[in-house]
Design a protein around this motif. Structure first.
Motif, PDB file in Angstrom:
ATOM      1  N   PHE A   1      -9.903  -6.624   2.679  1.00  0.00           N
ATOM      2  CA  PHE A   1     -11.233  -6.056   2.539  1.00  0.00           C
ATOM      3  C   PHE A   1     -11.346  -4.656   3.125  1.00  0.00           C
ATOM      4  O   PHE A   1     -12.390  -4.031   3.035  1.00  0.00           O
ATOM      5  N   TYR A   2     -10.260  -4.176   3.764  1.00  0.00           N
ATOM      6  CA  TYR A   2     -10.286  -2.819   4.291  1.00  0.00           C
ATOM      7  C   TYR A   2     -10.033  -1.831   3.164  1.00  0.00           C
ATOM      8  O   TYR A   2      -9.273  -2.103   2.244  1.00  0.00           O
ATOM      9  N   SER A   3     -10.607  -0.634   3.250  1.00  0.00           N
ATOM     10  CA  SER A   3     -10.374   0.389   2.225  1.00  0.00           C
ATOM     11  C   SER A   3     -10.555   1.768   2.829  1.00  0.00           C
ATOM     12  O   SER A   3     -11.658   2.191   3.130  1.00  0.00           O
ATOM     13  N   PHE A   4      -9.436   2.463   3.028  1.00  0.00           N
ATOM     14  CA  PHE A   4      -9.456   3.811   3.558  1.00  0.00           C
ATOM     15  C   PHE A   4      -8.444   4.648   2.791  1.00  0.00           C
ATOM     16  O   PHE A   4      -7.737   4.140   1.919  1.00  0.00           O
ATOM     17  N   GLY A   5      -8.336   5.935   3.119  1.00  0.00           N
ATOM     18  CA  GLY A   5      -7.479   6.855   2.378  1.00  0.00           C
ATOM     19  C   GLY A   5      -6.008   6.596   2.585  1.00  0.00           C
ATOM     20  O   GLY A   5      -5.598   5.956   3.535  1.00  0.00           O
ATOM     21  N   GLN A   6      -5.188   7.144   1.684  1.00  0.00           N
ATOM     22  CA  GLN A   6      -3.750   7.004   1.730  1.00  0.00           C
ATOM     23  C   GLN A   6      -3.106   8.377   1.706  1.00  0.00           C
ATOM     24  O   GLN A   6      -3.510   9.243   0.949  1.00  0.00           O
ATOM     25  N   THR A   7      -2.092   8.563   2.534  1.00  0.00           N
ATOM     26  CA  THR A   7      -1.422   9.855   2.603  1.00  0.00           C
ATOM     27  C   THR A   7      -0.328   9.941   1.558  1.00  0.00           C
ATOM     28  O   THR A   7       0.168   8.939   1.051  1.00  0.00           O
ATOM     29  N   ASP A   8       0.082  11.183   1.233  1.00  0.00           N
ATOM     30  CA  ASP A   8       1.174  11.376   0.287  1.00  0.00           C
ATOM     31  C   ASP A   8       2.469  10.775   0.804  1.00  0.00           C
ATOM     32  O   ASP A   8       3.312  10.322   0.027  1.00  0.00           O
ATOM     33  N   VAL A   9       2.655  10.807   2.140  1.00  0.00           N
ATOM     34  CA  VAL A   9       3.864  10.226   2.722  1.00  0.00           C
ATOM     35  C   VAL A   9       3.933   8.741   2.407  1.00  0.00           C
ATOM     36  O   VAL A   9       4.982   8.195   2.061  1.00  0.00           O
ATOM     37  N   ASP A  10       2.792   8.057   2.500  1.00  0.00           N
ATOM     38  CA  ASP A  10       2.747   6.640   2.150  1.00  0.00           C
ATOM     39  C   ASP A  10       3.131   6.435   0.697  1.00  0.00           C
ATOM     40  O   ASP A  10       3.876   5.514   0.361  1.00  0.00           O
TER      41      ASP A  10
ATOM     42  N   TYR B   1      13.034 -15.357 -17.070  1.00  0.00           N
ATOM     43  CA  TYR B   1      11.768 -14.720 -17.391  1.00  0.00           C
ATOM     44  C   TYR B   1      11.064 -14.298 -16.115  1.00  0.00           C
ATOM     45  O   TYR B   1      11.326 -14.817 -15.024  1.00  0.00           O
ATOM     46  N   LEU B   2      10.196 -13.333 -16.259  1.00  0.00           N
ATOM     47  CA  LEU B   2       9.376 -12.829 -15.159  1.00  0.00           C
ATOM     48  C   LEU B   2       7.998 -12.521 -15.703  1.00  0.00           C
ATOM     49  O   LEU B   2       7.864 -11.962 -16.794  1.00  0.00           O
ATOM     50  N   ALA B   3       6.981 -12.888 -14.934  1.00  0.00           N
ATOM     51  CA  ALA B   3       5.596 -12.558 -15.279  1.00  0.00           C
ATOM     52  C   ALA B   3       4.900 -12.084 -14.009  1.00  0.00           C
ATOM     53  O   ALA B   3       4.983 -12.741 -12.970  1.00  0.00           O
ATOM     54  N   GLN B   4       4.249 -10.940 -14.099  1.00  0.00           N
ATOM     55  CA  GLN B   4       3.606 -10.354 -12.915  1.00  0.00           C
ATOM     56  C   GLN B   4       2.226  -9.818 -13.284  1.00  0.00           C
ATOM     57  O   GLN B   4       2.067  -9.105 -14.274  1.00  0.00           O
ATOM     58  N   LEU B   5       1.243 -10.158 -12.459  1.00  0.00           N
ATOM     59  CA  LEU B   5      -0.113  -9.651 -12.599  1.00  0.00           C
ATOM     60  C   LEU B   5      -0.424  -8.783 -11.392  1.00  0.00           C
ATOM     61  O   LEU B   5      -0.390  -9.246 -10.252  1.00  0.00           O
ATOM     62  N   THR B   6      -0.704  -7.490 -11.652  1.00  0.00           N
ATOM     63  CA  THR B   6      -0.980  -6.533 -10.590  1.00  0.00           C
ATOM     64  C   THR B   6      -2.447  -6.135 -10.632  1.00  0.00           C
ATOM     65  O   THR B   6      -2.983  -5.809 -11.700  1.00  0.00           O
ATOM     66  N   TYR B   7      -3.065  -6.155  -9.466  1.00  0.00           N
ATOM     67  CA  TYR B   7      -4.471  -5.741  -9.329  1.00  0.00           C
ATOM     68  C   TYR B   7      -4.516  -4.552  -8.383  1.00  0.00           C
ATOM     69  O   TYR B   7      -4.109  -4.643  -7.229  1.00  0.00           O
ATOM     70  N   LYS B   8      -4.977  -3.404  -8.894  1.00  0.00           N
ATOM     71  CA  LYS B   8      -5.050  -2.184  -8.100  1.00  0.00           C
ATOM     72  C   LYS B   8      -6.400  -1.527  -8.342  1.00  0.00           C
ATOM     73  O   LYS B   8      -6.555  -0.680  -9.216  1.00  0.00           O
ATOM     74  N   PRO B   9      -7.402  -1.877  -7.523  1.00  0.00           N
ATOM     75  CA  PRO B   9      -8.732  -1.311  -7.724  1.00  0.00           C
ATOM     76  C   PRO B   9      -8.841   0.145  -7.321  1.00  0.00           C
ATOM     77  O   PRO B   9      -9.734   0.853  -7.778  1.00  0.00           O
ATOM     78  N   SER B  10      -7.945   0.613  -6.434  1.00  0.00           N
ATOM     79  CA  SER B  10      -7.985   1.997  -5.974  1.00  0.00           C
ATOM     80  C   SER B  10      -6.657   2.334  -5.323  1.00  0.00           C
ATOM     81  O   SER B  10      -5.736   1.501  -5.278  1.00  0.00           O
ATOM     82  N   LYS B  11      -6.550   3.549  -4.808  1.00  0.00           N
ATOM     83  CA  LYS B  11      -5.360   3.934  -4.060  1.00  0.00           C
ATOM     84  C   LYS B  11      -5.195   3.091  -2.798  1.00  0.00           C
ATOM     85  O   LYS B  11      -4.103   2.996  -2.252  1.00  0.00           O
ATOM     86  N   LYS B  12      -6.282   2.492  -2.343  1.00  0.00           N
ATOM     87  CA  LYS B  12      -6.304   1.866  -1.033  1.00  0.00           C
ATOM     88  C   LYS B  12      -5.764   0.441  -1.025  1.00  0.00           C
ATOM     89  O   LYS B  12      -5.364  -0.058   0.014  1.00  0.00           O
ATOM     90  N   LEU B  13      -5.777  -0.206  -2.158  1.00  0.00           N
ATOM     91  CA  LEU B  13      -5.434  -1.615  -2.194  1.00  0.00           C
ATOM     92  C   LEU B  13      -4.650  -1.937  -3.455  1.00  0.00           C
ATOM     93  O   LEU B  13      -4.999  -1.506  -4.551  1.00  0.00           O
TER      94      LEU B  13
END
Length: 710
Positions: free
Chosen positions: A28-37, A522-534
């Motif tokens: 539930f945390y959401s803050f900025g991400q650096t380019d290094v990350d 076989y491989l199946a993957q579901l990715t959830y990325k609402p923002s850069k933060k999560l």
């Protein structure tokens, strides 16, 4: 500790629950991400793609890491980037590269990076993905740099690294002189330290040269059997894009062409959640700066470009380790006349290992002729390989078709064609007086939200690769047929679905499989990325392959049964603050061999990464818990390490794994890394076996590195 079968049971250990609660609450945390990350995350993801199907955890990924680190430190100017440079970036598909160059041709140079959104294939997530590694500047001219300019305005880097297992291994323990005389291979010659050093100079992406040296644990250092210091030395000189010279390699280098069948030295991506990586992106020649003592060439290579024609020629002459066949050979003027196999370990710690060192000379000469446009490439490859010894391998029924000659020639033709939203690619290779191999595939962009991949492969049982890296289940491209389908879809803005299914057949016998067999993965993957933060993803991967039965038979031969291995993974990464990032994972595994009980295991870990642009101090910490029934239920996991070092251990047995990697920037151009890792087992009293045996239930390692950049 309570065992489980995750089909009917669940993990009940309270600490495990705490870890699960810890990373779920952190979502539930959401803050900025650096380019290094972003840089570290992308590099880690790329390396993990390679590990998805790895059977060994000690592969050297230096070249891949360096490639992305270079473009991070010196972002590629898209307005003057050449086709080969965009391919070397290894973050864009041929579709995206073609559309980018077409857009610039038709509309002029890019004004801003935001303009990429108007190009087919460049959605928001793709742009965010490549953002740390590219730029757009008004300096659109590509000047012809003089040789003095290349030499006077470059970057120098010097690395020195020391690492050691703290607990005593049997190979380093005390022994009496009489016992050592009676059993000379019962102890290592050198001490426990692994020492690595490297100097490298480079000017942009045009010129590089350097020297790399390494001593493995157990090898002598400036004494005894190694008076010259390090056991392994490597050096290279590499020049690019100077007039007609596309690539010039002198010293140690690698050569990669087509789809990896006729000739490909070094590593290549395997099957992964990145379905587009099923296609090889060969770049010809490139410098070698790693310490794997086998996956490189030593000599010279030259690639010349004449409009749409490219001509590459290369030569290598290298001393290699080999097992000497004393029963069938004699030594004449110190020349080995017969060998049973070529060694791959690179270790020279005991009497036997030193006898195998540089036993024979291997020579390789070849060339590649290509017609190249942005949309159509057709290449012809020819390679001749020779060793100065008789090759008498211990042939069994399963490998009776392998090459046993001292000389070998392979020829091949490869193609890559972009037509509208289709990218067709493939390669045909033929071993002279032996079998053939073929790969044919296509990448299909049906929509900005939907892409497909398909690949067919057929490797004869008597195909004899010299150095190959084609897609497949076997470690060697032989005795295999397969059909692969992959899909990546973005049904919603924040969701991505990636999946593939690979069906394969082994028409002939294999090692420890006494009959033709088949399987699937076989491989199946579901990715959830609402923002850069999560970002989080769920993955299931399953593989079914044949093995000989484990049941002891008093009569007859072993029959084939099938092992099905299923991995379930939940992975989460999120930013707690601009400087702190948390990464969490739960992975479960079921490994079942017919007629035997199911073997299960799990791994849970929590990472804490601290990186701040304002502080000279950064660190990465992990605490993990694992529990597996056996080595068959092992789980691989990438670990953050010191710069240009890699740790991808196999977690098995039952215990905990902790490591801390610390970096401190003393001043500009001077960095220090320290790393401590500890594995504790609560169900074993002896770790490993042979000379690597450790008495006890803990294994810990220290690592220190310093980098000078000037």
């Amino acid at each position: 500790m309570k065992r489980f079968n995750f089909n009917i049971k669940c993990v009940e250990f309270s600490l495990h629950k705490c870890l699960l609660y810890f990373f779920l609450v952190g979502a539930f945390y959401s803050f900025g991400q650096t380019d290094v990350d972003q840089k570290n995350e992308i590099i880690e993801q790329r390396v993990e793609y390679l590990v998805d199907n790895a059977e060994e955890s000690d592969v050297d990924y230096t070249t891949i890491f360096e490639q992305l680190s270079f473009f991070y430190d010196r972002p590629l100017n898209l307005n003057r980037a050449k086709l080969i440079e965009l391919k070397e970036l290894s973050l864009l598909t041929d579709f995206q590269i073609n559309n980018l160059l077409s857009h610039i041709e038709e509309n002029g140079k890019l004004m801003t990076l935001e303009e990429l959104q108007t190009i087919d294939g460049f959605d928001k997530s793709t742009i965010q993905f490549i953002l740390p590694f590219v730029k757009v500047t008004s300096n659109v001219d590509s000047p012809q740099l003089s040789f003095n300019e290349l030499l006077n305005n470059g970057t120098n880097q010097l690395f020195v690294r020391y690492q050691q297992i703290i607990e005593e291994k049997k190979g380093f323990s005390d022994i009496t002189d009489s016992a050592l005389t009676a059993s000379p291979n019962s102890r290592y010659f050198g001490n426990e330290a692994r020492i690595f050093t490297r100097y490298k100079y480079n000017y942009g992406n045009y010129l590089s040269f350097g020297v790399t040296a390494e001593k493995d644990p157990g090898e002598d250092f400036f004494n005894g059997t190694q008076k010259n210091g390090f056991d392994f030395y490597s050096a290279h000189f590499f020049l690019k894009n100077q007039g007609k010279i596309k690539q010039l390699a002198i010293g140690d280098y690698q050569a990669q062409f087509g789809q990896g069948l006729t000739f490909w030295s070094g590593l290549a991506f395997g099957k992964s959640a990145d379905i587009m990586s099923v296609k090889r992106s060969a770049i010809g020649l490139k410098p070698y700066t790693s310490v794997d003592e086998n996956l490189f060439m030593r000599g010279a290579g030259l690639a010349l470009k004449f409009d749409k024609i490219e001509v590459t020629t290369f030569y290598s002459r290298n001393k290699v380790d080999a097992n000497i066949d004393y029963s069938d050979s004699t030594l004449v003027q110190d020349e080995v006349l017969s060998i049973t196999s070529i060694q791959q370990t690179g270790f020279h710690r005991t009497v036997n290992e030193l006898e195998d060192k540089d036993a024979i000379t291997k020579q390789t000469i070849g060339g590649h002729l290509a017609f190249m446009t942005r949309k159509l490439n057709i290449g012809f490859t020819g390679v001749f390989n020779e060793i100065n010894a008789q090759f008498n391998p211990n042939l069994q029924v399963y490998n009776q078709f392998r090459n046993t000659k001292s000389e070998q020639t392979n020829l091949g033709i490869d193609y890559n064609w972009i037509y509208k939203n289709f990218n067709f690619f493939g390669e045909f290779a033929q071993s002279i007086e032996a079998g053939k191999a073929i790969v044919a595939g296509a990448l299909i962009n049906l929509d900005t939200r939907l892409a497909l991949s398909v690949l067919y492969r057929n490797y004869d049982r008597d195909f004899s690769p010299i150095a190959s890296a084609g897609i497949g289940e076997n470690s060697v491209n032989e005795n295999e047929k397969g059909l692969y389908f992959g899909i990546v879809a973005k049904p919603l803005n924040k969701f991505t679905v990636s999946a593939y299914y690979d069906q394969f057949v082994f028409p002939w016998l294999k090692y420890q499989i006494n009959a033709p067999s088949n399987g699937y993965q076989y491989l199946a993957q579901l990715t959830y990325k609402p923002s850069k933060k999560l970002e989080m993803y769920l993955r299931i991967k399953e593989r079914r392959k044949g093995e000989n039965t484990d049941i002891d038979l008093t009569e007859g031969i072993d029959y084939t049964v099938y092992r099905k291995q299923t991995n379930y993974r939940y992975n989460l990464s999120y930013q707690v603050s601009p400087s702190i990032k948390l990464k969490s994972r739960v992975e479960l595994i079921n490994s079942h061999l017919e007629e035997t009980p199911t073997e299960v295991g799990y791994l849970i870990y929590q990472d804490v990464v601290y990186q701040s642009l304002k502080s000279p101090f950064s660190f990465s910490f992990r605490y993990g818990i694992f529990d597996t029934d056996s080595y068959n239920a092992r789980i691989y996991a990438y670990e953050n390490d010191v710069l240009y070092a890699f740790s991808i251990p196999a977690y098995y047995n039952r215990g905990t794994r902790t490591y801390l990697t610390v970096r401190y920037k003393i001043r500009r151009g001077l960095d220090v890394w320290l790393r401590y890792g500890l594995t504790y087992y609560d169900n074993v009293d002896v770790i490993s076996s042979g000379l690597e045996e450790i008495q006890g239930n803990t294994k810990s390692e220290i690592k220190a590195q310093i980098r000078f950049k000037f």
